[in-house]
Write an enzyme that holds these catalytic residues in place. Structure first.
Site, mmCIF file in Angstrom:
data_model
loop_
_atom_site.group_PDB
_atom_site.id
_atom_site.type_symbol
_atom_site.label_atom_id
_atom_site.label_comp_id
_atom_site.label_asym_id
_atom_site.label_seq_id
_atom_site.Cartn_x
_atom_site.Cartn_y
_atom_site.Cartn_z
ATOM 1 N N HIS A 154 0.649 -1.279 -0.361
ATOM 2 C CA HIS A 154 0.029 -0.110 -0.483
ATOM 3 C C HIS A 154 0.830 1.204 -0.324
ATOM 4 C CE1 HIS A 154 -3.236 2.770 0.718
ATOM 5 N NE2 HIS A 154 -2.044 3.338 1.798
ATOM 6 N N ASP B 124 -15.643 2.040 7.836
ATOM 7 C CA ASP B 124 -14.486 2.848 7.314
ATOM 8 C C ASP B 124 -14.448 3.243 5.616
ATOM 9 O OD1 ASP B 124 -11.658 4.258 6.835
ATOM 10 O OD2 ASP B 124 -12.279 3.130 4.669
ATOM 11 N N ARG C 256 -15.286 12.938 8.057
ATOM 12 C CA ARG C 256 -14.137 12.532 7.922
ATOM 13 C C ARG C 256 -13.847 13.816 7.001
ATOM 14 N NH1 ARG C 256 -9.785 8.081 7.841
ATOM 15 N NH2 ARG C 256 -7.869 9.935 7.852
ATOM 16 N N SER D 89 -7.951 2.912 8.911
ATOM 17 C CA SER D 89 -8.175 3.381 7.868
ATOM 18 C C SER D 89 -8.279 3.058 6.822
ATOM 19 C CB SER D 89 -8.681 4.990 7.408
ATOM 20 O OG SER D 89 -9.557 5.488 6.750
ATOM 21 N N LYS E 106 -8.921 -1.553 5.604
ATOM 22 C CA LYS E 106 -8.940 -1.623 4.056
ATOM 23 C C LYS E 106 -8.291 -3.047 3.246
ATOM 24 C CE LYS E 106 -8.661 2.054 2.798
ATOM 25 N NZ LYS E 106 -9.489 3.254 3.513
HETATM 26 N N1 URA Z 1 -5.694 6.861 3.183
HETATM 27 C C1 URA Z 1 -7.339 6.132 3.619
HETATM 28 O O1 URA Z 1 -7.425 4.808 2.725
HETATM 29 N N2 URA Z 1 -7.693 6.594 4.690
HETATM 30 C C2 URA Z 1 -6.974 7.606 5.244
HETATM 31 O O2 URA Z 1 -7.844 8.040 6.146
HETATM 32 C C3 URA Z 1 -5.815 8.792 4.787
HETATM 33 C C4 URA Z 1 -5.439 7.749 3.749
#
Ligand code: URA
Length: 442
Positions: A88, A167, A174, A189, A193
């Site tokens: 990621h 999320d 957010r 967050s 995922k």
């Molecule tokens: N990427 C994400 O998936 N979540 C965040 O809070 C910030 C960047």
């Protein structure tokens, strides 16, 4: 809150507002109450602001991450016998690494289940880049995702409503309550995922510099350390690299241009910085997957997969399995092209000292390659090709960059020119990989 928890949401908000540490039950109850509709948007917004201002302990961050993870489907990928590792990136300008890394690592025997995002603001997104391949499908259910990972080694899709739906809703809140830039909220967050993918290990590319989400080294290091600590506490093998994002990565910015550059890497033609970043992350993935014993063997395996064509062949199989036209791998001219090319020329002779990644990202967005709001469309064909990278010598009047555009865009050409700083001497070379964070880093 659910009746099961029996705790008043207002009291839980109050506890966090006053600096208390929330228990796992309080966090899980609050998030499941939000998903079920007994905690309102305004209460979740207040909680997010309290978390933002008060910060969160690792235990709270793990609880929030797990509450969001278990709000949806958690894949186990049981039918896949072998190591499953993903990467990621926190996002940057010209960051097309996922598109070449997934097939490269898969061709070395690691399964790569990859859930990626769309671009927003000055940073691009893997899904938008892949969408420039005719027919390529990034929406599918968990069963097809697992089948493709098992059969061809990797699959790249977008977050569905099945994956961490809490999320998805919390992130939207957010975004409009000024609570995005909080390390524990970002960590919960991202990991909610990624852990839904059923992976054994995760390599994180935390970008730092003008083109990154984190612009200073201290913030990037804190984010990397927290991601590694929380991911490790959740039972996964996690490593983070902190990599430079002061200048764009590679030579291309824009969806089809970046896809072409990623395919070029697989064919053995890549700018040095893109190859370095891809191989450094690939080494970490092979080591986490335990398919090689040391870094040198990992690098050799990756370079062999590029040289002998197996990485390109794996990419063809991934594209075909995801409904796209695999001929694009051997013939990237099948990707969309913009009708016009404009040149940006060097105003003086010298050496390129820096190229402001943020300005280049914003310029690409102004051409239509990126989006300002989540619902905006993107143009696959437009973008910017950088012809002179930091450290390279340029002569007055020589091209620094090419703009691929639909209509003449002199204002964007000026903006691109302003992103280049040309000095009298070559700049001191900067390392691309700035730091490596593991669970043992102190
Ligand atoms: N990427 C994400 O998936 N979540 C965040 O809070 C910030 C960047």
């Amino acid at each position: 809150m659910t009746a099961r928890q029996g705790t008043n949401p207002t009291l839980v908000i109050q506890k966090k507002r006053d600096g208390g540490e929330l228990s796992r039950d309080e966090i899980v109850g609050f998030v499941s109450g939000y998903v079920e509709g007994t905690v309102a948007d305004y209460q979740m917004s207040a909680m997010l602001m309290a978390m933002f201002l008060r910060g969160m302990s690792d235990a709270e961050t793990v609880s929030l991450m797990q509450a969001m993870l278990h709000s949806g489907k958690v894949m186990t990928l049981e039918s896949i016998r072998g190591p499953k590792v993903d990467k990621h990136s926190t996002g940057g300008v010209g960051d097309k690494v996922s598109i070449c890394l997934a097939p490269l690592v898969a061709s070395c025997g690691v399964f790569v289940p990859m859930i990626s995002g769309r671009g927003l603001g000055h940073t691009g997104g893997t899904l938008d880049k892949l969408a420039s391949i005719d027919g390529f499908r990034t929406e599918m259910d968990g069963r097809d995702f697992e089948r493709i990972v098992r059969d061809v080694g990797a699959c790249l899709i977008g977050q569905t409503s099945e994956i961490a739906p809490a999320d998805m809703r919390i992130y939207a809140l957010r975004d409009v309550t000024a609570t995005v830039e909080s390390i524990p909220l970002i960590v919960a967050s991202i990991l909610s995922k990624k852990l839904a993918e059923g992976i054994d290990g995760l390599v994180l590319d935390v970008k730092v510099g003008r083109g990154a989400f984190m612009q200073d080294g201290k913030g990037a290091r804190k984010l990397a350390e927290t991601l590694v600590r929380v991911g490790t506490r959740a039972g996964k093998r996690v490593v983070a690299l902190i990599t430079d994002m002061s200048s764009p990565l590679g030579r291309c910015v824009g969806n089809a241009l970046e896809t072409r550059e990623a395919l070029d890497l697989l064919a053995g033609r890549a700018p040095a910085d893109l190859l370095e970043c891809t191989v450094a992350l690939g080494e970490e993935m092979l080591l986490l997957a335990r398919v090689t014993r040391n870094r040198r063997a990992a690098r050799e395996k990756l370079m062999t997969a590029i040289r002998d064509g197996s990485a390109s062949r794996t990419m063809e199989r991934i594209i075909e399995a995801q409904g796209g036209d695999p001929r694009v791998v051997s013939d990237p001219s099948r990707l969309p092209r913009a009708p016009l090319v404009m040149s940006v020329q060097a105003p003086r002779s010298g050496f390129v000292a820096t190229i402001d990644a943020r300005e280049i990202g914003l310029s690409a967005m102004a051409l239509g390659a990126g989006r300002a709001r989540a619902e905006d469309p993107v143009d696959p064909a437009v973008g910017i090709e950088i012809l002179a990278k930091p450290g390279e010598a340029v002569k007055k009047g020589a091209p620094l960059a090419r703009l691929h555009v639909r209509t003449p865009s002199p204002a964007v050409a000026d903006q691109v020119l302003r992103a280049f700083r040309i000095g009298p001497r070559p700049p001191r070379p900067k390392p691309l990989v700035i730091d490596r964070i593991t669970s043992r880093t102190r």
